[in-house]
Design a protein around this motif. Structure first.
Motif, PDB file in Angstrom:
ATOM      1  N   LEU A 156      -2.510   5.724   8.385  1.00  0.00           N
ATOM      2  CA  LEU A 156      -2.710   4.280   8.267  1.00  0.00           C
ATOM      3  C   LEU A 156      -4.042   3.876   8.895  1.00  0.00           C
ATOM      4  CD1 LEU A 156      -0.034   1.550   8.663  1.00  0.00           C
ATOM      5  CD2 LEU A 156      -2.240   1.267   9.770  1.00  0.00           C
ATOM      6  N   MET A 157      -4.364   4.447  10.046  1.00  0.00           N
ATOM      7  CA  MET A 157      -5.638   4.123  10.682  1.00  0.00           C
ATOM      8  C   MET A 157      -6.822   4.606   9.847  1.00  0.00           C
ATOM      9  SD  MET A 157      -5.176   4.449  14.768  1.00  0.00           S
ATOM     10  CE  MET A 157      -4.503   3.045  15.658  1.00  0.00           C
ATOM     11  N   LEU A 183      -9.881   7.123   4.016  1.00  0.00           N
ATOM     12  CA  LEU A 183      -8.957   7.451   2.930  1.00  0.00           C
ATOM     13  C   LEU A 183      -8.882   6.265   1.982  1.00  0.00           C
ATOM     14  CD1 LEU A 183      -5.847   9.009   4.746  1.00  0.00           C
ATOM     15  CD2 LEU A 183      -7.516  10.240   3.341  1.00  0.00           C
ATOM     16  N   LYS A 184      -8.555   6.539   0.740  1.00  0.00           N
ATOM     17  CA  LYS A 184      -8.296   5.482  -0.221  1.00  0.00           C
ATOM     18  C   LYS A 184      -6.801   5.469  -0.549  1.00  0.00           C
ATOM     19  CE  LYS A 184     -12.825   5.546  -2.475  1.00  0.00           C
ATOM     20  NZ  LYS A 184     -13.556   5.701  -3.772  1.00  0.00           N
ATOM     21  N   VAL A 232       0.828  -1.201   0.000  1.00  0.00           N
ATOM     22  CA  VAL A 232       0.000   0.000   0.000  1.00  0.00           C
ATOM     23  C   VAL A 232       0.867   1.258   0.000  1.00  0.00           C
ATOM     24  CG1 VAL A 232      -1.614   1.368   1.391  1.00  0.00           C
ATOM     25  CG2 VAL A 232      -1.988  -1.094   1.073  1.00  0.00           C
ATOM     26  N   GLY A 233       0.495   2.188  -0.862  1.00  0.00           N
ATOM     27  CA  GLY A 233       1.127   3.499  -0.889  1.00  0.00           C
ATOM     28  C   GLY A 233       0.072   4.576  -0.738  1.00  0.00           C
ATOM     29  N   LEU A 234       0.443   5.687  -0.122  1.00  0.00           N
ATOM     30  CA  LEU A 234      -0.488   6.800   0.064  1.00  0.00           C
ATOM     31  C   LEU A 234       0.249   8.098  -0.202  1.00  0.00           C
ATOM     32  CD1 LEU A 234      -3.273   7.884   0.995  1.00  0.00           C
ATOM     33  CD2 LEU A 234      -2.326   7.987   3.308  1.00  0.00           C
ATOM     34  N   ALA A 243     -11.636  -1.473  -1.910  1.00  0.00           N
ATOM     35  CA  ALA A 243     -11.829  -0.713  -3.149  1.00  0.00           C
ATOM     36  C   ALA A 243     -13.121  -1.098  -3.856  1.00  0.00           C
ATOM     37  CB  ALA A 243     -10.637  -0.906  -4.078  1.00  0.00           C
ATOM     38  N   THR A 244     -13.674  -2.260  -3.524  1.00  0.00           N
ATOM     39  CA  THR A 244     -14.866  -2.741  -4.221  1.00  0.00           C
ATOM     40  C   THR A 244     -16.152  -2.484  -3.450  1.00  0.00           C
ATOM     41  OG1 THR A 244     -14.827  -4.960  -3.212  1.00  0.00           O
ATOM     42  CG2 THR A 244     -13.450  -4.611  -5.170  1.00  0.00           C
TER      43      THR A 244
END
Length: 220
Positions: free
Chosen positions: A44-45, A52-53, A7-9, A67-68
């Motif tokens: 992260l939380m 957040l996505k 995961v990246g943000l 995401a779905t």
């Protein structure tokens, strides 16, 4: 129960706040999330509760790819997650008792079925005599305890606590930690974000998730 895969943000066009974060949380597990200020713990939380996505990667909560999920599915998933926020998020027009009982009201339970358990939990966190007060007259520590009680009352499958002992004295901090430990032993997975090393040292069995420079390091 919960997994992050690469995961990246990123916020805007700046560098990634989180980079290639991969970990999983099993049912009935207990972990501390720590790291320096600005490391991305709160972000992260917020990803876990679907506020957040991710910019990239896969997040799965209770076996579902977030995401779905449709909006109503996200709402239903969040009801299974208890959250203790740093800014408390108590509703000023409700009493302490009503704030703590709110998750049960949302689930459609009648007050007669939960009055005793709400009152007992308020006593346990030291707010039994403040149950009819408005949040506006509470101290910071009292607001923290009310927020914790509200997160625990529905016995969630997953509990997230962001600096839950930041506004309480060491004695109450130990009591709160014991409550979290008891909750996890009864079946709830717990993630506590904290800077407090002394708190983590009180429960050495817990796994430590350490965020540094946007990356996650795991210490079993």
């Amino acid at each position: 129960m919960l997994s992050f895969e690469n995961v990246g943000l990123r916020y805007g066009v700046g560098p990634e706040t989180l980079r290639d974060v991969s970990f999983s949380v099993a049912p009935r597990s207990f972990q501390f999330l720590t790291g320096p200020s600005g490391a991305g713990k709160t972000s992260l939380m917020r990803l876990i509760i679907m506020a957040l996505k991710p910019t990239r990667g896969l997040i799965s909560v209770f076996g579902r790819d977030t995401a779905t999920l449709a909006k109503d599915e996200i709402t239903e998933m969040r009801r299974q997650i208890g959250v203790v926020f740093q800014d408390f998020r108590l509703l000023d027009h409700l009493t302490v008792y009503e704030n703590v009982a709110l998750p049960l009201r949302v689930l459609g339970r009648e007050e007669a079925s939960y009055r005793a358990e709400v009152s007992e939990l308020l006593k346990w966190v030291g707010l039994g005599e403040r149950r009819h007060c408005a949040p506006s007259v509470l101290s910071g520590g009292e607001k923290q305890r009310a927020s914790i009680a509200r997160a625990l009352i529905s016995q969630p499958r997953l509990l997230l606590a962001d600096e839950p002992t930041g506004n309480v004295d060491p004695t109450l901090a130990r009591r709160i930690l014991r409550l979290f430990v008891e909750l996890h032993k009864s079946g709830t997975a717990v993630i506590i974000a904290t800077h407090d090393l002394s708190l983590m040292d009180q429960y050495e069995e817990a796994r430590r998730l350490v965020l540094a420079d946007g990356r996650l390091h795991i210490f079993e």
